[in-house]
Design a protein around this motif. Sequence first.
Motif, short mmCIF file in Angstrom:
data_model
loop_
_atom_site.label_atom_id
_atom_site.label_comp_id
_atom_site.label_asym_id
_atom_site.label_seq_id
_atom_site.Cartn_x
_atom_site.Cartn_y
_atom_site.Cartn_z
N GLY A 44 58.04 -2.66 31.99
CA GLY A 44 56.72 -2.56 32.59
C GLY A 44 56.81 -2.02 34.00
N GLY A 45 56.16 -0.90 34.26
CA GLY A 45 56.17 -0.31 35.59
C GLY A 45 57.21 0.77 35.81
N GLU A 46 58.09 0.99 34.82
CA GLU A 46 59.14 1.99 35.00
C GLU A 46 58.59 3.40 35.10
OE1 GLU A 46 60.79 -1.68 33.59
OE2 GLU A 46 59.27 -0.41 32.64
N SER A 47 57.55 3.67 34.33
CA SER A 47 56.96 5.01 34.34
C SER A 47 56.43 5.36 35.73
CB SER A 47 55.82 5.09 33.32
OG SER A 47 55.25 6.38 33.30
N LYS A 48 55.77 4.42 36.36
CA LYS A 48 55.24 4.65 37.71
C LYS A 48 56.37 4.93 38.70
CE LYS A 48 51.01 1.85 37.46
NZ LYS A 48 50.31 0.67 38.03
N LYS A 49 57.46 4.20 38.58
CA LYS A 49 58.58 4.37 39.50
C LYS A 49 59.21 5.75 39.37
CE LYS A 49 59.81 -0.55 39.68
NZ LYS A 49 60.82 -1.58 39.32
N LEU A 67 50.58 5.15 33.74
CA LEU A 67 50.65 5.62 35.13
C LEU A 67 49.54 5.05 36.01
CD1 LEU A 67 51.47 9.39 34.51
CD2 LEU A 67 53.07 7.61 35.25
N THR A 68 48.49 4.54 35.40
CA THR A 68 47.33 4.09 36.17
C THR A 68 47.07 2.59 36.10
OG1 THR A 68 45.85 4.59 34.32
CG2 THR A 68 46.20 6.33 35.96
N GLU A 69 47.65 1.92 35.12
CA GLU A 69 47.43 0.48 34.96
C GLU A 69 48.74 -0.28 35.14
OE1 GLU A 69 45.45 -0.51 31.33
OE2 GLU A 69 44.11 1.23 31.43
N ASP A 70 48.62 -1.57 35.38
CA ASP A 70 49.80 -2.43 35.45
C ASP A 70 50.09 -2.94 34.05
OD1 ASP A 70 50.13 -2.19 38.22
OD2 ASP A 70 48.65 -3.76 38.61
N VAL A 71 50.99 -2.25 33.39
CA VAL A 71 51.31 -2.57 32.00
C VAL A 71 52.58 -3.41 31.95
CG1 VAL A 71 51.81 -1.62 29.72
CG2 VAL A 71 50.26 -0.41 31.26
N ARG A 72 52.53 -4.52 31.24
CA ARG A 72 53.69 -5.39 31.10
C ARG A 72 53.89 -5.73 29.63
NH1 ARG A 72 58.01 -5.76 34.31
NH2 ARG A 72 59.22 -7.61 33.79
N SER A 73 55.10 -5.63 29.17
CA SER A 73 55.39 -5.88 27.77
C SER A 73 55.33 -7.36 27.43
CB SER A 73 56.79 -5.34 27.42
OG SER A 73 57.78 -6.09 28.11
N MET A 74 55.16 -7.64 26.16
CA MET A 74 55.08 -9.03 25.69
C MET A 74 56.40 -9.78 25.93
SD MET A 74 52.92 -8.76 22.13
CE MET A 74 52.96 -10.55 21.96
N LEU A 124 56.31 3.73 25.83
CA LEU A 124 56.96 2.52 25.32
C LEU A 124 56.39 1.27 25.99
CD1 LEU A 124 59.39 1.94 23.26
CD2 LEU A 124 58.72 4.31 23.68
N GLU A 125 56.01 1.38 27.25
CA GLU A 125 55.37 0.25 27.94
C GLU A 125 54.03 -0.09 27.29
OE1 GLU A 125 55.10 1.14 32.13
OE2 GLU A 125 57.11 2.01 32.13
N VAL A 126 53.26 0.95 26.99
CA VAL A 126 51.96 0.74 26.35
C VAL A 126 52.15 0.14 24.96
CG1 VAL A 126 49.90 1.91 25.45
CG2 VAL A 126 50.85 2.57 27.67
N ASN A 127 53.11 0.66 24.22
CA ASN A 127 53.38 0.13 22.88
C ASN A 127 53.78 -1.34 22.94
OD1 ASN A 127 54.15 0.28 19.94
ND2 ASN A 127 56.16 -0.11 20.81
N ALA A 128 54.67 -1.68 23.87
CA ALA A 128 55.19 -3.04 23.97
C ALA A 128 54.16 -4.03 24.51
CB ALA A 128 56.44 -3.07 24.84
N SER A 129 53.06 -3.51 25.07
CA SER A 129 51.98 -4.38 25.54
C SER A 129 50.81 -4.40 24.56
CB SER A 129 51.49 -3.90 26.91
OG SER A 129 50.91 -2.61 26.81
N MET A 130 51.11 -3.95 23.33
CA MET A 130 50.12 -3.92 22.24
C MET A 130 49.00 -2.92 22.49
SD MET A 130 51.40 -5.99 20.00
CE MET A 130 53.01 -5.39 20.60
N GLY A 131 49.32 -1.85 23.21
CA GLY A 131 48.34 -0.79 23.42
C GLY A 131 48.37 0.21 22.27
#
Length: 289
Positions: free
Chosen positions: A70-75, A58-65, A102-109
Amino acid sequence: MNFRNGKELLSYCEEKNCSISEAMIKREVEDIERPLEETMEKMHTAWDIMKKSVERSLTEDVRSMGGLIGGESKKINQLREDGKNICGSVISKAIAYAVGVLEVNASMGLIVAAPTAGSSGVMPGTMLAMQQEHGFSDEEIVKALFNASAIGYLVTRNATTAGAEGGCQAEVGSASAMAASAVVELMGGTPKQCLDAASFAIINLLGLVCDPVGGLVEFPCQLRNAQGATTALTSAEMSLSGITCPAPIDETIDIMYSVGKAIPSELRETSLGGMATSKGACSRCNMCH
């Protein structure tokens, strides 16, 4: 205490007049031989990671590999904050938070596999929404996570939580059952109602296939985590209302396992069928080029 199935778990809870979470904590302490303080600390750590994974989305620009999410949660969260959401606040939050993990997971978070990485958004999405809407303390949520872990234990012992073996019903379906049971206990439900809610969740997602585009835990996995969180809440509400499940949790788990075995291999995490063959999705996947 090393209960093998839902029947034994329910029998213990009724005999000792205790909750599922209390039974699971006792199992961890006595059968696993892990000190109570260490047991609780480990679950507090898991809950902290869950909350942080939601916050990051919700606070960072997260993009998957793979570039598919990426960004769906914010929307989704913004839609709720603008007062334009269709679902009630608790469901809208659960959806936003679940897809965010899932965004965090897919961005290796860093996430908590609960029970798997592919279903990692259901538990934190549901639990954090419940905490924010109903004012539960971290201690109450952590206790509920032990309830959820008991359901996950039953599934892993008697079936599977692997999409490659049982389809997405084994991943998101199991996560939804775990969350549904935990919510019921949070809201004062009985162990029997918890198990009924878990059964409802599995039944509602029975037959769900595993067909990730490019072999990545991105699309349609993210969508299904949102559905899993929603299913958990509706299943919990049905059980809390007094609706009972004709099929005991053990039967439901066995049926899920048999259905999973019947799902074609193309629809069990091989990316050879289902949405994995979508030309539109594959064209947007970095790993498919």
